[in-house]
Design a protein around this motif. Structure first.
Motif, PDB file in Angstrom:
ATOM      1  N   VAL A  65       0.838  -1.198   0.000  1.00 26.41           N
ATOM      2  CA  VAL A  65       0.000   0.000   0.000  1.00 26.41           C
ATOM      3  C   VAL A  65       0.873   1.247   0.000  1.00 26.41           C
ATOM      4  O   VAL A  65       2.092   1.184   0.063  1.00 26.41           O
ATOM      5  N   GLY A  66       0.196   2.408  -0.049  1.00 27.92           N
ATOM      6  CA  GLY A  66       0.905   3.676   0.037  1.00 27.92           C
ATOM      7  C   GLY A  66       1.244   4.226  -1.331  1.00 27.92           C
ATOM      8  O   GLY A  66       0.426   4.198  -2.263  1.00 27.92           O
ATOM      9  N   ASN A  67       2.469   4.701  -1.470  1.00 29.26           N
ATOM     10  CA  ASN A  67       2.908   5.336  -2.709  1.00 29.26           C
ATOM     11  C   ASN A  67       2.893   4.377  -3.896  1.00 29.26           C
ATOM     12  O   ASN A  67       3.008   4.799  -5.049  1.00 29.26           O
ATOM     13  N   ILE A  68       2.741   3.103  -3.644  1.00 26.37           N
ATOM     14  CA  ILE A  68       2.668   2.096  -4.700  1.00 26.37           C
ATOM     15  C   ILE A  68       1.371   2.212  -5.495  1.00 26.37           C
ATOM     16  O   ILE A  68       1.247   1.663  -6.586  1.00 26.37           O
ATOM     17  N   GLY A  69       0.377   2.912  -4.947  1.00 31.00           N
ATOM     18  CA  GLY A  69      -0.851   3.139  -5.707  1.00 31.00           C
ATOM     19  C   GLY A  69      -2.138   2.873  -4.959  1.00 31.00           C
ATOM     20  O   GLY A  69      -3.209   3.349  -5.344  1.00 31.00           O
ATOM     21  N   VAL A  70      -2.080   2.107  -3.871  1.00 27.97           N
ATOM     22  CA  VAL A  70      -3.269   1.804  -3.069  1.00 27.97           C
ATOM     23  C   VAL A  70      -3.188   2.606  -1.777  1.00 27.97           C
ATOM     24  O   VAL A  70      -2.307   2.359  -0.952  1.00 27.97           O
ATOM     25  N   PRO A  71      -4.072   3.593  -1.560  1.00 28.54           N
ATOM     26  CA  PRO A  71      -4.001   4.374  -0.322  1.00 28.54           C
ATOM     27  C   PRO A  71      -4.107   3.481   0.910  1.00 28.54           C
ATOM     28  O   PRO A  71      -4.897   2.533   0.937  1.00 28.54           O
ATOM     29  N   VAL A  72      -3.303   3.792   1.925  1.00 34.75           N
ATOM     30  CA  VAL A  72      -3.344   2.999   3.145  1.00 34.75           C
ATOM     31  C   VAL A  72      -4.743   3.024   3.752  1.00 34.75           C
ATOM     32  O   VAL A  72      -5.215   2.018   4.300  1.00 34.75           O
ATOM     33  N   LEU A  73      -5.419   4.157   3.628  1.00 33.43           N
ATOM     34  CA  LEU A  73      -6.759   4.262   4.204  1.00 33.43           C
ATOM     35  C   LEU A  73      -7.736   3.280   3.576  1.00 33.43           C
ATOM     36  O   LEU A  73      -8.639   2.775   4.258  1.00 33.43           O
ATOM     37  N   ASP A  74      -7.584   3.001   2.289  1.00 32.41           N
ATOM     38  CA  ASP A  74      -8.451   2.010   1.661  1.00 32.41           C
ATOM     39  C   ASP A  74      -8.219   0.632   2.261  1.00 32.41           C
ATOM     40  O   ASP A  74      -9.160  -0.139   2.483  1.00 32.41           O
ATOM     41  N   ALA A  75      -6.953   0.309   2.524  1.00 34.53           N
ATOM     42  CA  ALA A  75      -6.637  -0.996   3.115  1.00 34.53           C
ATOM     43  C   ALA A  75      -7.096  -1.063   4.568  1.00 34.53           C
ATOM     44  O   ALA A  75      -7.585  -2.107   5.032  1.00 34.53           O
ATOM     45  N   VAL A  76      -6.943   0.021   5.312  1.00 41.50           N
ATOM     46  CA  VAL A  76      -7.377   0.060   6.704  1.00 41.50           C
ATOM     47  C   VAL A  76      -8.870  -0.235   6.810  1.00 41.50           C
ATOM     48  O   VAL A  76      -9.329  -0.895   7.749  1.00 41.50           O
ATOM     49  N   ARG A  77      -9.649   0.235   5.833  1.00 43.50           N
ATOM     50  CA  ARG A  77     -11.110   0.079   5.888  1.00 43.50           C
ATOM     51  C   ARG A  77     -11.598  -1.211   5.237  1.00 43.50           C
ATOM     52  O   ARG A  77     -12.800  -1.469   5.209  1.00 43.50           O
ATOM     53  N   ASP A  78     -10.681  -2.012   4.692  1.00 39.29           N
ATOM     54  CA  ASP A  78     -11.083  -3.274   4.079  1.00 39.29           C
ATOM     55  C   ASP A  78     -11.604  -4.216   5.159  1.00 39.29           C
ATOM     56  O   ASP A  78     -10.886  -4.563   6.096  1.00 39.29           O
ATOM     57  N   PRO A  79     -12.846  -4.669   5.049  1.00 35.46           N
ATOM     58  CA  PRO A  79     -13.419  -5.500   6.114  1.00 35.46           C
ATOM     59  C   PRO A  79     -12.731  -6.850   6.265  1.00 35.46           C
ATOM     60  O   PRO A  79     -12.869  -7.495   7.317  1.00 35.46           O
ATOM     61  N   ALA A  80     -12.001  -7.293   5.240  1.00 29.54           N
ATOM     62  CA  ALA A  80     -11.313  -8.586   5.349  1.00 29.54           C
ATOM     63  C   ALA A  80     -10.193  -8.536   6.372  1.00 29.54           C
ATOM     64  O   ALA A  80      -9.880  -9.540   7.020  1.00 29.54           O
ATOM     65  N   GLY A  81      -9.556  -7.382   6.520  1.00 32.83           N
ATOM     66  CA  GLY A  81      -8.487  -7.226   7.488  1.00 32.83           C
ATOM     67  C   GLY A  81      -7.160  -7.788   7.009  1.00 32.83           C
ATOM     68  O   GLY A  81      -7.103  -8.660   6.131  1.00 32.83           O
ATOM     69  N   PHE A  82      -6.064  -7.294   7.576  1.00 33.56           N
ATOM     70  CA  PHE A  82      -4.719  -7.726   7.205  1.00 33.56           C
ATOM     71  C   PHE A  82      -3.861  -7.888   8.452  1.00 33.56           C
ATOM     72  O   PHE A  82      -4.125  -7.286   9.493  1.00 33.56           O
ATOM     73  N   ASP A  83      -2.818  -8.694   8.294  1.00 29.15           N
ATOM     74  CA  ASP A  83      -1.826  -8.835   9.356  1.00 29.15           C
ATOM     75  C   ASP A  83      -0.741  -7.772   9.260  1.00 29.15           C
ATOM     76  O   ASP A  83      -0.208  -7.324  10.271  1.00 29.15           O
ATOM     77  N   VAL A  84      -0.401  -7.413   8.014  1.00 27.96           N
ATOM     78  CA  VAL A  84       0.704  -6.485   7.782  1.00 27.96           C
ATOM     79  C   VAL A  84       0.368  -5.571   6.610  1.00 27.96           C
ATOM     80  O   VAL A  84      -0.110  -6.033   5.568  1.00 27.96           O
ATOM     81  N   PHE A  85       0.632  -4.272   6.779  1.00 27.44           N
ATOM     82  CA  PHE A  85       0.637  -3.340   5.666  1.00 27.44           C
ATOM     83  C   PHE A  85       2.092  -3.051   5.301  1.00 27.44           C
ATOM     84  O   PHE A  85       2.872  -2.603   6.148  1.00 27.44           O
ATOM     85  N   VAL A  86       2.452  -3.326   4.054  1.00 29.50           N
ATOM     86  CA  VAL A  86       3.781  -3.009   3.551  1.00 29.50           C
ATOM     87  C   VAL A  86       3.652  -1.679   2.829  1.00 29.50           C
ATOM     88  O   VAL A  86       3.092  -1.599   1.740  1.00 29.50           O
ATOM     89  N   VAL A  87       4.161  -0.630   3.446  1.00 30.20           N
ATOM     90  CA  VAL A  87       3.871   0.738   3.015  1.00 30.20           C
ATOM     91  C   VAL A  87       5.051   1.317   2.253  1.00 30.20           C
ATOM     92  O   VAL A  87       6.116   1.577   2.832  1.00 30.20           O
ATOM     93  N   GLU A  88       4.862   1.513   0.955  1.00 33.11           N
ATOM     94  CA  GLU A  88       5.833   2.289   0.195  1.00 33.11           C
ATOM     95  C   GLU A  88       5.587   3.761   0.509  1.00 33.11           C
ATOM     96  O   GLU A  88       4.494   4.286   0.306  1.00 33.11           O
ATOM     97  N   ILE A  89       6.600   4.430   1.024  1.00 30.41           N
ATOM     98  CA  ILE A  89       6.418   5.784   1.527  1.00 30.41           C
ATOM     99  C   ILE A  89       7.407   6.729   0.848  1.00 30.41           C
ATOM    100  O   ILE A  89       8.610   6.479   0.825  1.00 30.41           O
TER     101      ILE A  89
END
Length: 520
Positions: free
Chosen positions: A170-194
């Motif tokens: 997520v992040g600068n790679i093209g997917v906003p972190v906020l979109d992933a945060v709100r994904d109801p499926a949930g994640f263990d790790v966000f790999v954030v290109e910053i």
């Protein structure tokens, strides 16, 4: 004045450290209406905030959606602070990464003691919307550097998934972190290109709830985005912020002293370890190469006497992943993945199916013994230097918007080895002057067409006249693309299309063959 409006707003913001806090009615000005800006506005309206989106332009789609989500919008010139923003009186301004520190609206907010956040600050505060089985939100891994961010982000996420973790790049790679945060499926790790821009905004934050990643890395440092930051030192200082408040592992490039100094100077959580990577033999707490084998000497109890094999350069070459800078990215990603407990076997599995994105040292054709390589993603001298090191003696296609960066050092160090240079873009004079001074024996050809459709056709025609059996024609522009192309991807696609139209894939190789990637 103590107890005044500014103090009250600050107290309220200090309390907003959860999705479940009371965001109702918070006056937020969102600057910019692209993918990031819209994700911010959409999140805040869902939380009940009062949102005004301020942008110079707006696409038809976003202009239609802003009122639908319950936000207001002001569109117009931003060379001065618009009256609508002043009248709105925001308690916090959340800026898209394109807004530089010297932008009039950013200056107005900071001088008026209005809080200024980036999208990552908001994402960190609301990261607990969806939690894991243990009741905790996803871990964050931060990845920055002048070059290699996207590839390393993708590699790290792939390794984590292979290790059984739910991970999202997520992040600068093209997917906003906020979109992933709100994904109801949930994640263990966000790999954030910053990016350095996002890091600058993070640097404005303080307090106990500022971003605290599990692991972080600055892959490398070279001058870039100087027009945004104002100086090379400011750019470096922004990049260094990636390590602040890291809890477990600060991964750094042993071959780049700047990244080691960043780790040494960083304020990290007690117990955080420094993990080095490079293409040499690793010491304890490092990852590196031993006789063509990628090994881990950091995440094992016997690291003073033993190492764990991750993969081999031979295996990477079979996947087109053996260019030196790609191997370095793999080692950095492996260190990040190992910090989260991913086993070496899972890292090897991930690498067996990983492919580089288009326009990253991508072989687009092999014909008449000539290999045509698209590295349009090399948008600055540091990235181009890596490409030229991987393909010494290439016919080098170079040029575009230099973004305030001096290209003379690159031409001095890599230019003399080039077979020829084909110079494109509107800022050609600086490049041709650098060749005249530092590589005077290298033939230099200029493409002065301003029509996008004509540029690459002429490049290929010139290259066909220069290249011979065994040569490489390398598009590594060392510059941004926006003077003549819509993006670096557009530049790369047009290069590949011109190659295929002029010479085809040829009988000597597949147009998507990566097996000729250089080895060490």
């Amino acid at each position: 004045m103590a107890g005044g409006p500014v103090s009250a707003a600050a107290d309220r913001l200090d309390a907003l450290t959860s999705w479940h806090a009371d965001w109702t009615g918070l006056r937020v000005a969102v600057l910019g209406l692209s993918v990031t800006g819209f994700s911010v506005a959409d999140t805040l309206t869902e939380l009940g905030a009062d949102v005004l989106v301020v942008s110079e332009t707006a696409s038809e789609e976003y202009a239609r959606l802003v009122p639908v989500i319950g936000a207001r919008q002001w569109t117009g010139p931003l060379d001065a602070v618009p009256a609508a923003l002043v009248d709105f009186g925001p308690e916090v301004v959340i800026a898209s990464p394109g807004f530089a520190p010297h932008h009039p609206v950013i200056r107005w907010a900071r001088e008026g003691d209005v809080a200024v956040w980036g999208d990552l600050e908001l994402a960190w505060r609301v990261r607990d919307k969806v939690t894991g089985a243990d009741g905790r939100p996803a871990e964050w891994v931060l990845i920055t550097g002048t070059n290699g961010k996207t590839t390393t982000t993708q590699l790290t996420a792939s390794m984590l998934v292979a290790g059984g973790l739910r991970a999202a790049p997520v992040g600068n790679i093209g997917v906003p972190v906020l979109d992933a945060v709100r994904d109801p499926a949930g994640f263990d790790v966000f790999v954030v290109e910053i990016s350095s821009h996002q890091l600058w905004y993070l640097g404005l934050q303080s307090g106990p709830d500022r971003v605290s990643p599990h692991a972080s890395v600055c892959l490398n440092l070279a001058d870039d985005h100087l027009e945004w930051h104002g100086s090379a030192r400011a750019y470096r200082d922004a990049k260094a912020l990636v390590y602040d408040n890291t809890r477990v592992a600060c991964v750094y490039n042993k071959a780049d002293v700047a990244t080691r100094e960043m780790v040494e100077d960083a304020e990290v959580v007690d117990g955080c370890r420094a993990i080095g990577f490079d293409l040499g033999v690793p010491g304890p707490s490092d990852v590196g190469l031993v006789d063509g084998i990628l090994v881990d000497r950091a995440f094992l109890a016997e690291r003073h006497t033993s190492a764990l094999e991750l993969t081999t350069v031979t295996e990477l070459a079979e996947r087109g992943l053996a260019a030196p800078h790609v191997v370095a990215n793999i080692l950095a990603a492996a260190a990040l993945a190992r910090s989260l407990g991913v086993e070496p076997a899972a890292i090897r599995t991930a690498l067996q199916t990983f492919r580089l994105d288009p326009h990253r040292i991508e072989v687009v054709a092999v014909a008449a013994g000539v290999t045509w390589v698209d590295d349009s993603k090399a948008t600055n001298p540091h990235a181009a230097a890596s490409s030229l090191a991987a393909y010494p003696g290439a016919v080098w296609v170079v040029g575009g918007l230099l973004k305030g960066v001096d290209i003379a050092e690159l031409v001095s160090s890599r230019g003399p080895a080039a077979k020829a240079a084909i110079v494109i873009g509107v800022e050609r004079d600086e490049i041709t002057a650098a060749f005249a001074r530092h590589a005077p024996t290298v033939p230099v050809f200029e493409v002065d067409h301003t029509e996008t459709e004509d540029v690459m056709a002429q490049v290929v025609d010139l290259a066909v006249g220069i290249a011979r059996d065994g040569d490489v024609v390398l598009l590594a522009p060392a510059a941004a693309s926006f003077d003549q192309f819509a993006s670096y991807a557009d530049r790369g696609r047009r290069f590949a299309a011109a190659v295929h139209e002029r010479i085809g894939g040829g009988a000597d190789g597949d147009t998507d063959d990566r097996s000729r990637s250089p080895q060490h």
